[in-house]
Design an enzyme around this catalytic site. Structure first.
Site, mmCIF file in Angstrom:
data_model
loop_
_atom_site.group_PDB
_atom_site.id
_atom_site.type_symbol
_atom_site.label_atom_id
_atom_site.label_comp_id
_atom_site.label_asym_id
_atom_site.label_seq_id
_atom_site.Cartn_x
_atom_site.Cartn_y
_atom_site.Cartn_z
ATOM 1 N N HIS A 134 0.876 -1.171 0.000
ATOM 2 C CA HIS A 134 0.000 0.000 0.000
ATOM 3 C C HIS A 134 0.916 1.224 0.000
ATOM 4 O O HIS A 134 2.018 1.185 0.541
ATOM 5 C CB HIS A 134 -0.832 -0.048 1.286
ATOM 6 C CG HIS A 134 -1.914 0.974 1.403
ATOM 7 N ND1 HIS A 134 -1.662 2.270 1.779
ATOM 8 C CD2 HIS A 134 -3.254 0.889 1.221
ATOM 9 C CE1 HIS A 134 -2.808 2.939 1.817
ATOM 10 N NE2 HIS A 134 -3.788 2.126 1.489
ATOM 11 N N ASP A 211 3.078 -4.437 8.028
ATOM 12 C CA ASP A 211 1.838 -3.678 7.904
ATOM 13 C C ASP A 211 0.691 -4.688 7.972
ATOM 14 O O ASP A 211 0.444 -5.425 7.023
ATOM 15 C CB ASP A 211 1.862 -2.927 6.565
ATOM 16 C CG ASP A 211 0.506 -2.357 6.180
ATOM 17 O OD1 ASP A 211 -0.486 -2.602 6.891
ATOM 18 O OD2 ASP A 211 0.440 -1.675 5.146
ATOM 19 N N GLN A 214 -4.513 -5.269 6.823
ATOM 20 C CA GLN A 214 -5.485 -6.195 6.224
ATOM 21 C C GLN A 214 -5.441 -7.579 6.866
ATOM 22 O O GLN A 214 -6.237 -8.445 6.493
ATOM 23 C CB GLN A 214 -5.225 -6.330 4.713
ATOM 24 C CG GLN A 214 -5.421 -5.052 3.945
ATOM 25 C CD GLN A 214 -6.882 -4.578 3.938
ATOM 26 O OE1 GLN A 214 -7.815 -5.345 4.182
ATOM 27 N NE2 GLN A 214 -7.075 -3.299 3.659
ATOM 28 N N LYS A 237 -10.564 -0.885 10.148
ATOM 29 C CA LYS A 237 -10.642 -2.080 9.304
ATOM 30 C C LYS A 237 -10.942 -3.312 10.152
ATOM 31 O O LYS A 237 -11.075 -4.414 9.636
ATOM 32 C CB LYS A 237 -9.339 -2.276 8.539
ATOM 33 C CG LYS A 237 -9.066 -1.157 7.525
ATOM 34 C CD LYS A 237 -7.810 -1.429 6.745
ATOM 35 C CE LYS A 237 -7.289 -0.207 6.032
ATOM 36 N NZ LYS A 237 -8.118 0.234 4.912
ATOM 37 N N CYS A 376 -4.651 2.431 -3.676
ATOM 38 C CA CYS A 376 -3.396 2.918 -3.073
ATOM 39 C C CYS A 376 -2.270 1.913 -3.281
ATOM 40 O O CYS A 376 -1.436 1.701 -2.382
ATOM 41 C CB CYS A 376 -3.563 3.232 -1.586
ATOM 42 S SG CYS A 376 -4.737 4.542 -1.283
HETATM 43 N N1 PLP Z 1 -1.810 -0.747 4.625
HETATM 44 C C1 PLP Z 1 -2.748 -1.481 4.019
HETATM 45 C C2 PLP Z 1 -2.399 -2.864 3.551
HETATM 46 C C3 PLP Z 1 -4.031 -0.965 3.844
HETATM 47 O O1 PLP Z 1 -4.965 -1.689 3.237
HETATM 48 C C4 PLP Z 1 -4.310 0.346 4.302
HETATM 49 C C5 PLP Z 1 -5.637 0.956 4.070
HETATM 50 O O2 PLP Z 1 -6.298 0.652 3.106
HETATM 51 C C6 PLP Z 1 -3.300 1.062 4.946
HETATM 52 C C7 PLP Z 1 -2.065 0.473 5.084
HETATM 53 C C8 PLP Z 1 -3.529 2.432 5.458
HETATM 54 O O3 PLP Z 1 -4.401 2.388 6.536
HETATM 55 P P1 PLP Z 1 -4.950 3.748 7.187
HETATM 56 O O4 PLP Z 1 -5.492 4.555 6.047
HETATM 57 O O5 PLP Z 1 -5.995 3.270 8.126
HETATM 58 O O6 PLP Z 1 -3.801 4.404 7.861
#
Ligand code: PLP
Length: 418
Positions: A134, A211, A214, A237, A376
């Site tokens: 992401h 990270d 998900q 999420k 993203c």
């Molecule tokens: N990392 C992953 C794999 C994501 O799917 C997302 C959000 O879609 C993020 C990071 C960013 O999360 P946040 O916008 O809640 O900071």
């Protein structure tokens, strides 16, 4: 998958009807039809107990935390710190001081980049990120790389969207300091072997940041078993509120890191005459008044997930994914992106002769919420030669009947735009 394909009765691993009753938003109608919410990878819906936590806090014990001596401040502090312990258990961290509250995964990664990264990365060093990331696990590293002069190297994927572990091993050099990788890809659903990747990173003297945005909603996470140095996830999420998330870090690492943001809450003493001293972890990384109600409500969300069982949730989503996969593959000219053998509940696809955006807009008219766009993850989509996909993603409250509604709506919409 056969029973799903033929739609023989399936015994759900969850009491989905009871779960749905917990989510007031699911009774909404959209354009006159029952809402079918399949945009869970972007944001999941919140159960009543999470919503009630806001009422309870603002109606009952709204006060700033840690500093007050009065009853409301005590109650708010206890509830806030209670979530830290719940989050510790959720990740199986050793100690609750290893849990730092942030605004979400993005801020958690920026914290690591700006604190650990600035203290540890030198010109000529190397950081490995994967093609599946992401933007929030790419851009903070790019920004810092430009400033410091380290190199970002990319772990490649194969045609299924699976990370190439041999290539990963070969990317390491004596200058590799950090691996930053997601546990589950939001764009393709690939589940990455982060435990094996951590072992490889550690054998080469590098740290690993995972990270988990998900992964946390869909599978059991044990940071000790994974041996992750850092692990991040977002409240919104995992059936919780927006504006709150968690960064886990190993205590000895967090202790060795300088603070990132300065202000109230994160200091021990402040003086114009002598050096300002900082609070112990986790407070050193929690400058200013945090999102108190959101943190408390996050605790309720994690307790809700624990009550259902994250393994059962992941298992049910696997069934939904299998059924959805089988249904959409019947559509002529539809191509699924992300066909890893180990996948979470994410179905990304493109359709010949139909723009993803058009599909997203039209299917909304039929009450179905999916996501369209680059998710993203532009470097990943570009690698696969597309700039957008449609993405349906599943949660504990989705049903096989909803998958059928989605598939039928999709067929109808594609017929309209082709
Ligand atoms: N990392 C992953 C794999 C994501 O799917 C997302 C959000 O879609 C993020 C990071 C960013 O999360 P946040 O916008 O809640 O900071």
């Amino acid at each position: 998958m056969t029973d799903l394909a033929t739609r023989a009765p399936v015994t759900p691993t969850l009491d989905v009807a009871a779960i749905r009753a917990d989510f007031p938003i699911l009774s909404r109608r959209i354009h006159g039809r029952p809402l079918v919410y399949l945009d869970n990878a972007a944001t999941s819906q919140t159960p009543s107990r999470v919503i009630a936590a806001f009422d309870a806090y603002y109606g009952g014990y709204n006060a700033n935390i840690h500093r007050g001596l009065h009853t409301l401040a005590d109650e708010a502090t206890a509830a806030f710190e209670g979530t830290r312990e719940v989050a510790r258990g959720f990740l199986n961290a050793k100690e609750s001081r290893e849990i730092i509250f942030t605004r979400g995964t993005t801020e958690a990664i920026n914290l690591v980049a700006n604190s650990w990264g600035r203290a540890n990365l030198k010109p000529g060093d190397e950081v490995l990120v994967s093609r599946l990331e992401h933007h929030s696990n790419i851009v903070p590293w790019q920004m810092l790389a430009t400033e410091i002069g380290f190199t970002l190297k990319v772990i490649p994927v194969d045609e299924r969207g699976v990370l190439d572990l041999d290539a990963y091993r070969e990317l390491f050099s004596e200058r590799t300091r950090l691996v930053a990788v997601n546990h589950v890809s939001n764009a393709f659903g690939t589940v990455n072997p982060v435990k094996a990747m951590a072992a490889i990173a550690h054998a080469r003297g590098a740290r690993i940041l995972v990270d988990g945005a998900q992964a946390a909603p869909h599978q059991r996470v044990d940071v000790q078993d994974l041996d992750a140095d850092f692990y991040a996830f977002s409240g919104h999420k995992v059936y919780g509120p927006t504006g709150v998330g968690v960064l886990y870090g190993k205590a000895e690492l967090l202790e060795s890191m300088p603070p990132w943001q300065g202000g109230g809450e994160m200091i021990a003493t402040v003086s114009f005459e002598t050096a300002t001293t900082f609070a112990e972890i986790p407070h050193k990384f929690e400058a200013g008044t945090p999102a108190i109600a959101e943190v408390i409500a996050l605790g309720e969300a994690l307790k809700w997930v624990n009550g259902i069982g994250v393994d059962a949730i992941g298992d049910w989503e696997g069934r939904l994914l299998a059924h959805a996969t089988e249904r959409v593959l019947r559509i002529d000219g539809l191509r699924i992106l992300g066909t890893a053998p180990d996948k979470a509940g994410v179905l990304s696809f493109v359709v010949d002769g139909a723009h993803s955006q058009d599909i997203g807009l039209l299917i909304d008219q039929l009450g179905v919420a999916i996501r369209t766009g680059h998710h993203c993850a532009q470097p990943l989509l570009a690698h696969f030669g597309v700039d957008a996909t449609c993405r349906a993603s599943f949660a504990a409250y989705n049903t096989l009947e909803e998958v059928d509604v989605f598939a039928e709506a999709l067929e109808r919409v594609i017929g309209m735009v082709r």
